[in-house]
Design an enzyme around this catalytic site. Structure first.
Site: not given
Ligand code: ATP
Length: 587
Positions: A250, A252, A257, A272, A302, A342, A419, A425
């Site tokens: 998908e 990103k 979030r 978040r 998002e 999502f 996690r 990602k």
């Molecule tokens: P990052 O800085 O990479 O966002 P993070 O620790 O905040 O790091 P991660 O688990 O690394 O969070 O990445 C997931 C984040 O990506 C989610 O918290 C969400 O906000 C964002 N996101 C964007 N698009 C999507 C998607 N299609 N599915 C899931 N998460 C998504």
């Protein structure tokens, strides 16, 4: 239950640095607590009266606490201040000064945990005119009936300084031992916590109903679910291998979030960190109300800043304008958002967290009615490295951070609060920030929609390559134009319109209208990235990739002083890319 039982336990917990010992002491306290009070005692041990997502804090400033202490102890404010300077802890100061007083007083009521909790609750809910005095009086009342030791902990609690070091996980361990039959039940209890974010409710259920109750523990609307997070890998090969050969990929999206909870006409958005952020996004609340067909739902999305006229996604930083208490109406107009959904965690009575991702995604698609501002995250299902790579580049090109690849097998549940490798990602390792403007030649245009019907929605822009005497596309820009610009640009370009792509223009994109390169605009972008879609400096950094300018914005300067051949050259863009190249820190 007397508050002294709690204060005694705190004293012992404070004295130990060993986690196991701390857990034992906590187990002891929980066992002594009557079942109906267990939730309250759990909140209190964490210095709270409600779970965080409720957003109610006791919030007593040190000054106010000192006034209450002055009243309860009969001491001068200056004496209290003097002692506080030495101790650095309002709790200790209260204990000391009240100890002196208690020696001379005979009558003292015993303080129940119930009364402490209810008074703190009242204090948290007291707002508006006269609130400071009412809070002070409530606190002074408690202190008057407290033993010195109790006063110490009450003071620390109300000023947000309890800090016993009891983590959520220690409480879960203690609950498992005290009421779950042993440490083995910890996982079940933890799941209940992960899907409710409410340690008090979990404690109450396990104490009253045991593990059977916990097994039946359900997701509830308006109790945020702790978010599932993604691991990270840096190539599609590795990702596919981890995913068993196939996955959903998908976009990103680069926004904030949100977990949207809806029941009838009521909608709450959680961040978040599970804080209620509804007040920042009244427009997103309306979008959920109108576009989520399900009566009850918990959906994840998002929330992304967009340009309403061109539908372009804007960088995450634009959302910062929403972090304010006042003027949100104006921010809403200036910085509109879209929601890219999502996940579906709960829909109309069904807890979906233990269903596989394809089931949840189907439920998501069914639960919402898409429009131009509420969409399901764009995705592909693939087992092919090249397809994933192409989709990744497309995501970047469209203003996203990269991809989130998701497992689709039987075990692909929503792993709340963890996690893990069910989500991976895939982001770029490097990015190059743009600090300077560039001057680009207009080589094509795309028709506008909506408010921009009848004029151009975006212009296709190019750098000049003197070696080949061609114009190489580098970006598509629809932002930064005023209404006046929009009215004037078609007129200005009228004479340059040609029926097909100009022979000196290198473009993979098919524009709606083509021009003979002539008009030059000054553009500021956020960054320069590798792109398979744009032709600027194609193959010079990586085979099959050109360079693209992301998040371009017209500065308002028409470079009428420049001919198309005076536009920024492709070589200059390569230089800019190289000089600003930075490794994106691991996240
Ligand atoms: P990052 O800085 O990479 O966002 P993070 O620790 O905040 O790091 P991660 O688990 O690394 O969070 O990445 C997931 C984040 O990506 C989610 O918290 C969400 O906000 C964002 N996101 C964007 N698009 C999507 C998607 N299609 N599915 C899931 N998460 C998504």
């Amino acid at each position: 239950m007397n508050y002294s039982v709690i204060a005694d336990a705190y004293e012992k917990i404070e004295a130990t640095t060993k986690r196991l010992e701390m857990t034992d002491l906590l187990v002891d306290l929980l066992k002594k607590t009557p079942k109906e009070s267990i939730a309250k005692v759990v909140y209190l041990t964490q210095g709270k009266i409600y779970p965080d997502f409720v957003g109610l804090e006791i919030g007593v400033a040190e000054k106010l606490a000192m006034r209450a202490l002055a009243r309860a102890s009969g001491r001068e404010k200056s004496e209290i201040e003097e002692d506080l300077k030495k101790s650095g802890d309002i709790g200790e100061t209260a204990q000391k000064l009240l100890a002196k007083k208690k020696q001379t007083t005979f009558f003292q009521k015993t303080l129940t945990a119930q009364r402490v909790y209810e008074t703190l609750d009242k204090m948290a809910k007291t707002t508006g005119y006269g609130a400071v005095d009412s809070k002070m009086a409530l606190l002074a009342g408690l202190l008057s009936d407290a033993s010195p030791k109790e006063a110490k902990y009450i003071m620390r609690t109300v000023t947000g300084n309890l800090r016993l070091g009891i983590a959520d996980m220690s409480v879960l361990d203690a609950l498992a031992i005290a009421y779950g039959g042993g440490k083995e039940s910890r996982e079940l209890i933890e799941r209940a916590y992960n899907i409710s974010s409410d340690l008090g409710r979990v404690a109450n259920i396990v104490a009253e109903k045991g593990l059977e109750g916990i097994k039946k523990f359900q997701v509830v609307v308006f109790e945020p679910i702790r978010p599932m997070l993604a691991e990270r890998l840096s190539s599609p090969e590795e990702i596919l291998e981890k995913m068993g050969g196939k996955c959903v990929a998908e976009y990103k999206y680069d926004g904030e979030r949100v977990q949207a909870h809806k029941k009838g006409n009521q909608v709450v958005l959680y961040s978040r960190r599970l804080e209620d952020i509804s007040s920042q996004y009244p427009d997103a609340i309306e979008l959920v109300k109108n576009q989520v067909k399900a009566k009850e739902a918990i959906l994840e999305a998002e929330c992304v800043a967009i340009d309403l006229e061109t539908s372009e996604l804007l960088p995450f930083q634009e959302l910062m304008h929403r972090r304010r208490k006042y003027g949100i109406e104006k921010a809403m107009e200036q910085y509109p958002v879209s929601l890219f959904m999502f996940d579906a965690l709960y829909v109309d009575g069904k807890d979906l967290t233990l269903d596989a991702y394809p089931v949840r995604r189907k439920a998501l698609e069914k639960a919402i009615k898409e429009n131009d501002r509420v969409k399901v995250a764009r995705h592909i299902i693939s087992n092919n490295v090249k397809k994933l790579e192409e989709f990744f580049e497309e995501a970047i090109e469209n203003g996203c951070e990269g991809l989130i690849c998701k497992a689709i097998g039987k075990g692909s549940v929503y792993h709340a609060g963890a996690r893990g490798w069910l989500w991976i990602k895939y982001k770029r390792d490097y990015k190059s920030e743009m600090t300077d403007t560039v001057d680009l030649a207009v080589v094509g245009a795309f028709h506008g929609r909506g408010k921009r019907a009848g004029t151009y929605g975006a212009l296709l822009l190019a750098t000049y390559n003197p070696d080949t005497d061609t114009f190489e596309t580098v970006t598509k820009c629809g932002t930064g134009f005023t209404d006046k610009d929009l009215a004037e640009i078609p007129e200005m370009l009228q004479k340059q319109v040609i029926q097909h792509k100009h022979s000196r223009v290198q473009s993979m994109l098919e524009a709606d209208v083509w021009f003979e390169p002539s008009v030059v605009l000054e553009i500021l972008g956020a960054e320069i990235t590798l792109s398979p879609i744009h032709m600027c400096a194609m193959d010079s950094i990586r085979k099959g990739s050109g360079l693209a300018i992301r998040f371009p914005r017209f500065t308002g300067r028409y470079r009428l002083d420049k001919a198309a051949e005076d536009a920024t050259t492709s070589a200059e863009v390569v230089e800019m890319y190289r000089s600003q190249l930075k490794k994106i820190s691991e996240a």
